[in-house]
Write a protein that holds these residues in place. Sequence first.
Motif, PDB file in Angstrom:
ATOM      1  N   MET A  50     -11.787  -1.798  -2.555  1.00  0.00           N
ATOM      2  CA  MET A  50     -12.487  -0.930  -1.606  1.00  0.00           C
ATOM      3  C   MET A  50     -12.001  -1.151  -0.177  1.00  0.00           C
ATOM      4  N   GLN A  51     -11.571  -2.376   0.130  1.00  0.00           N
ATOM      5  CA  GLN A  51     -10.963  -2.604   1.442  1.00  0.00           C
ATOM      6  C   GLN A  51      -9.671  -1.805   1.561  1.00  0.00           C
ATOM      7  N   ALA A  52      -8.906  -1.762   0.465  1.00  0.00           N
ATOM      8  CA  ALA A  52      -7.684  -0.953   0.454  1.00  0.00           C
ATOM      9  C   ALA A  52      -8.015   0.525   0.625  1.00  0.00           C
ATOM     10  N   VAL A  53      -9.056   0.988  -0.054  1.00  0.00           N
ATOM     11  CA  VAL A  53      -9.468   2.386   0.069  1.00  0.00           C
ATOM     12  C   VAL A  53      -9.850   2.701   1.512  1.00  0.00           C
ATOM     13  N   THR A  54     -10.557   1.794   2.158  1.00  0.00           N
ATOM     14  CA  THR A  54     -10.939   1.991   3.568  1.00  0.00           C
ATOM     15  C   THR A  54      -9.707   2.148   4.450  1.00  0.00           C
ATOM     16  N   LEU A  55      -8.688   1.334   4.208  1.00  0.00           N
ATOM     17  CA  LEU A  55      -7.454   1.436   4.993  1.00  0.00           C
ATOM     18  C   LEU A  55      -6.735   2.749   4.711  1.00  0.00           C
ATOM     19  N   LEU A  56      -6.688   3.148   3.451  1.00  0.00           N
ATOM     20  CA  LEU A  56      -6.056   4.426   3.112  1.00  0.00           C
ATOM     21  C   LEU A  56      -6.797   5.589   3.773  1.00  0.00           C
ATOM     22  N   GLU A  57      -8.113   5.538   3.767  1.00  0.00           N
ATOM     23  CA  GLU A  57      -8.891   6.603   4.397  1.00  0.00           C
ATOM     24  C   GLU A  57      -8.698   6.619   5.910  1.00  0.00           C
ATOM     25  N   GLU A  58      -8.559   5.439   6.506  1.00  0.00           N
ATOM     26  CA  GLU A  58      -8.341   5.358   7.947  1.00  0.00           C
ATOM     27  C   GLU A  58      -7.053   6.072   8.350  1.00  0.00           C
ATOM     28  N   HIS A  59      -6.051   6.011   7.480  1.00  0.00           N
ATOM     29  CA  HIS A  59      -4.749   6.617   7.787  1.00  0.00           C
ATOM     30  C   HIS A  59      -4.463   7.821   6.880  1.00  0.00           C
ATOM     31  N   ARG A  60      -5.527   8.460   6.433  1.00  0.00           N
ATOM     32  CA  ARG A  60      -5.404   9.582   5.509  1.00  0.00           C
ATOM     33  C   ARG A  60      -4.523  10.690   6.062  1.00  0.00           C
ATOM     34  N   ASP A  61      -4.752  11.120   7.295  1.00  0.00           N
ATOM     35  CA  ASP A  61      -3.999  12.241   7.848  1.00  0.00           C
ATOM     36  C   ASP A  61      -2.509  11.935   7.920  1.00  0.00           C
ATOM     37  N   PHE A  72       1.458   1.317   0.103  1.00  0.00           N
ATOM     38  CA  PHE A  72       1.550  -0.020  -0.485  1.00  0.00           C
ATOM     39  C   PHE A  72       1.403  -1.098   0.582  1.00  0.00           C
ATOM     40  N   ALA A  73       1.902  -0.834   1.786  1.00  0.00           N
ATOM     41  CA  ALA A  73       1.710  -1.795   2.878  1.00  0.00           C
ATOM     42  C   ALA A  73       0.227  -1.981   3.160  1.00  0.00           C
ATOM     43  N   LEU A  74      -0.534  -0.898   3.125  1.00  0.00           N
ATOM     44  CA  LEU A  74      -1.979  -0.999   3.350  1.00  0.00           C
ATOM     45  C   LEU A  74      -2.662  -1.734   2.202  1.00  0.00           C
ATOM     46  N   LEU A  75      -2.207  -1.502   0.979  1.00  0.00           N
ATOM     47  CA  LEU A  75      -2.775  -2.226  -0.172  1.00  0.00           C
ATOM     48  C   LEU A  75      -2.494  -3.724  -0.067  1.00  0.00           C
ATOM     49  N   ARG A  76      -1.311  -4.073   0.402  1.00  0.00           N
ATOM     50  CA  ARG A  76      -0.992  -5.493   0.568  1.00  0.00           C
ATOM     51  C   ARG A  76      -1.881  -6.113   1.644  1.00  0.00           C
ATOM     52  N   ARG A  77      -2.173  -5.375   2.697  1.00  0.00           N
ATOM     53  CA  ARG A  77      -3.057  -5.910   3.747  1.00  0.00           C
ATOM     54  C   ARG A  77      -4.442  -6.208   3.201  1.00  0.00           C
ATOM     55  N   ALA A  78      -4.840  -5.459   2.176  1.00  0.00           N
ATOM     56  CA  ALA A  78      -6.146  -5.695   1.549  1.00  0.00           C
ATOM     57  C   ALA A  78      -6.083  -6.816   0.518  1.00  0.00           C
ATOM     58  N   GLY A  79      -4.908  -7.363   0.287  1.00  0.00           N
ATOM     59  CA  GLY A  79      -4.764  -8.484  -0.627  1.00  0.00           C
ATOM     60  C   GLY A  79      -4.522  -8.117  -2.073  1.00  0.00           C
ATOM     61  N   LEU A  80      -4.190  -6.854  -2.359  1.00  0.00           N
ATOM     62  CA  LEU A  80      -3.961  -6.465  -3.750  1.00  0.00           C
ATOM     63  C   LEU A  80      -2.583  -6.952  -4.217  1.00  0.00           C
ATOM     64  N   PRO A  81      -2.464  -7.370  -5.482  1.00  0.00           N
ATOM     65  CA  PRO A  81      -1.203  -7.906  -6.012  1.00  0.00           C
ATOM     66  C   PRO A  81      -0.272  -6.792  -6.478  1.00  0.00           C
ATOM     67  N   VAL A  82       0.180  -5.972  -5.549  1.00  0.00           N
ATOM     68  CA  VAL A  82       1.004  -4.815  -5.892  1.00  0.00           C
ATOM     69  C   VAL A  82       2.351  -4.918  -5.193  1.00  0.00           C
TER      70      VAL A  82
END
Length: 502
Positions: free
Chosen positions: A101-112, A204-214
């Motif tokens: 969900m932290q990753a989702v928040t980051l993706l939504e922040e930069h959605r546009d 993927f950079a945003l997912l890594r910032r959220a700590g996901l193992p991707v």
Amino acid sequence: MLNTELVGGPLLHLESQRLLAEARRVVPEAFDSQGRLLSPVAGKWVHPTAWFSAVSPIDGKVLAELPLLDATQVSDGVEKAAAEFLPWSARSIDKRSRAVMQAVTLLEEHRDLLIKLLAWDIGKTLPTAANDVDRCLAGIRWYVEQIGPMLESRKPLGLISNIASWNYPFSVLMLNVLVQSLAGNSVVAKIPTQGGGVSLTLAFALLRRAGLPVSLVGGRGRDLSEALVAHPRIAGLAFIGGRANGGEVHRRLRATDKRYALEMEGVNAYAITHFTDWDSLGQQLRSSFDFGKQRCTAYTRWVVEKSLVPKFVRTYVDAVSTLRVGHPLLGAPVDFGPLISPSKAEELRTLITEAQAHGAKVLFQGELAEDAFTSAQERGAYLPPALLFGLPQDSELYLREPFGPIDILVSVDSEDELIHEANVSRGALVASVATDDPELAQRIASRLQAFKVGINKMRSRGDRDESFGGKGGSWAGAFVGGTHLVRAFTDGPHPLEGNWPD
């Protein structure tokens, strides 16, 4: 609306470069000192041995430079990505859910920014790009809410590899990656060679910032396939692509204990008989050109009872002749933009010409919207709709999915012939039948070799709890969608539904 006399190709190209500069500001770690993109692998940003140009199909200009990893780098990356599995899978479901969900928040922040980069990446209109991103975000939120019961008595597999086509980087590839990691797996994905790498790298950079193992790797398929398919640390593979490549992957996986879900192309047919609701069909015909039919569930084969062919052609022309094809970001409204590359558009033009030389007729040929281009713009990737009739049975367009705005009309005299022609690819993801007779509809639907069959409507991939798969040669391995997607890449007591060799 932009003034096309004032805003020419160079200024539009500057807009794409402005978006790239914004991405560099948001995730500076994803770029080298010269502004070229790197590969995120197990928390590190890998410098490749070379780069390749990501060319936007919109204007034929280079959008960015993407990493071209060699086989050794990818194999080493797989080892490092696999090492992330144990510490990640040891986390509780709640902790993994919070990270996702932290990753989702980051993706939504930069959605546009993601939407605009995706549009330049693969030529989508902004509404189509927004739909791709938003379906991913809505989908993963649903999985987070549902994941507890889905994982009951189940455990993750290990490192899951993802090789996907370029057309839906977020609602398909990114959603798969997020669900696989939510289920406790570590994940590695390949940048689609034809497009999508710029927006995916940012994501993927945003997912890594959220700590996901991707991890995300870029390179030639022949250099990466050994590591991403056969490496012993790969526990499962999700593949989306053509039958030739998918068949080779399947051959290699069948002799292993790796889990797999392989989505491959098929000709999605719409069968029409004893039918009168032409207004409804006209609306469906028009909507079928979403993203220029560059979809795995696009309907491109129309099998029509002979007596209904004249009415079908009139309905088709009335519906499709109003479609506008042009630059999707210029300002003038269009229904769809370019195909993924000029070479793809040229391939289809050649196939049409060859079919005509062998007796096929072009019953309808659309035109590009002249006011939806700049005066000096490269148009090689743009192809308007066409309807072909009377193709020889050995024609390539007769036998396979064109993956572009080309429709094939086949006239039939009997129900058996209708079924035969609708099943020409020996397995498909979706199919439909249009008829006024409910009993006839059910009888025909039961004989169509498709995973999903619509009656008087089209079928789509579906979202959230709707399962998805294919019959015959269009699919191999586990089905996905909803609970099936989670079970596909976890172990447990529940039966695993899919299309298996036996």
